[in-house]
Enzyme design. Sequence first.
Site, PDB file in Angstrom:
ATOM      1  N   HIS A 122       0.896  -1.109  -0.072  1.00 15.53           N
ATOM      2  CA  HIS A 122      -0.156   0.057   0.002  1.00 15.53           C
ATOM      3  C   HIS A 122       1.019   1.301   0.146  1.00 15.53           C
ATOM      4  O   HIS A 122       1.935   1.415   0.683  1.00 15.53           O
ATOM      5  CB  HIS A 122      -0.842   0.020   1.287  1.00 15.53           C
TER       6      HIS A 122
ATOM      7  N   LYS B 199      -1.073  10.731   1.726  1.00 15.10           N
ATOM      8  CA  LYS B 199      -0.100  10.147   0.554  1.00 15.10           C
ATOM      9  C   LYS B 199      -0.371  10.608  -0.675  1.00 15.10           C
ATOM     10  O   LYS B 199       0.378  10.903  -1.391  1.00 15.10           O
ATOM     11  CB  LYS B 199      -0.022   8.978   0.967  1.00 15.10           C
TER      12      LYS B 199
ATOM     13  N   ARG C   1      15.866  11.418  15.814  1.00 12.96           N
ATOM     14  CA  ARG C   1      15.733  12.496  14.968  1.00 12.96           C
ATOM     15  C   ARG C   1      16.841  12.492  13.964  1.00 12.96           C
ATOM     16  O   ARG C   1      16.681  12.824  12.907  1.00 12.96           O
ATOM     17  CB  ARG C   1      16.071  13.922  15.793  1.00 12.96           C
TER      18      ARG C   1
END
Length: 317
Positions: A146, A167, A252
């Site tokens: 997907h 998306k 991060r």
Amino acid sequence: MKPTSISAEALFEAQRETLRWEWIAGHAHPERRFDEAAVRDAQSAADLVGYLNYIHPYRVQIVGRREVAYLRSSAPEDQERRISRIVTLEPPVLIGADGVAPPDRLVAMCDRAEIPLFVTSESAGQVIDIVRAYLAQLFADRITRHGVFMDILGLGVLLTGESGLGKSELGLELISRGHGLVADDAVDLYKVSQSALEGRCPELLLNLLEVRGIGLLDIKSIFGETAVRRKMRLKLIVHLVRKETMEREFERLPYEPLYEEILGIPVRKVVITVDAGRNLAVLVEAAVRNTILQLRGIDTYQEFIARHQKAMEQGED
């Protein structure tokens, strides 16, 4: 999953126009198929097609100019023995190439053993390349994922992420910036070699992009031919997450490049936080450009670590 077999007749019809070949012997068994165990054990299509070789059974055997010369260079009894040995290889198909007529004994043997024999004027190398490419599509491992699959700056990029993060809207913005759509929502990924994945769009969804509030868009009709692609090699996964997911599950600044394994092949991956005010299209383009640099051997993070280490060493002096 790999299909277990394909018939000689299906192979002949699929490449009839491309290779302009004739079926001259072995008509009695058009449904002759590749050996199931050979297909299951094959590492790639290269294992299923090759020049005449008495070591490798169960594969398409190509008989070109050199192979015909080898068969004809011996005494009649030796030629008969060499040709008879081919039967023990149990090839699904024999292909005569280079426009050279196969020996009469070979033609007769194919008829007796019910082995389909095709002949073409195309070069042996060309025949091998085309048949391997065709079989690679049929026998390749496949999985459906997907996401939105795109051509961004010449790189095959799969946009994935949590539901509701936009998306498809991001895909639409990237298309408006000149990039190309391969598939939206469902992407068929094929393992075409031991290190390469190819993404294609299911026929039902070809050229279509679904945007909430608007519906289905025909990207080819709206943006033109250059806005769509038939297929691309997958090189990068861009995974979109919410801020809280990023803080909970990801670093991060990852110390090592992220990868996701698909069909046994590691694919580079970057994670981008979706937050108000962030220009996701620009961030995706930046991630793609950085990946292109990494593929060329330029690692910005490692260069920073080296620069930082050097600065610390100079500070100690």
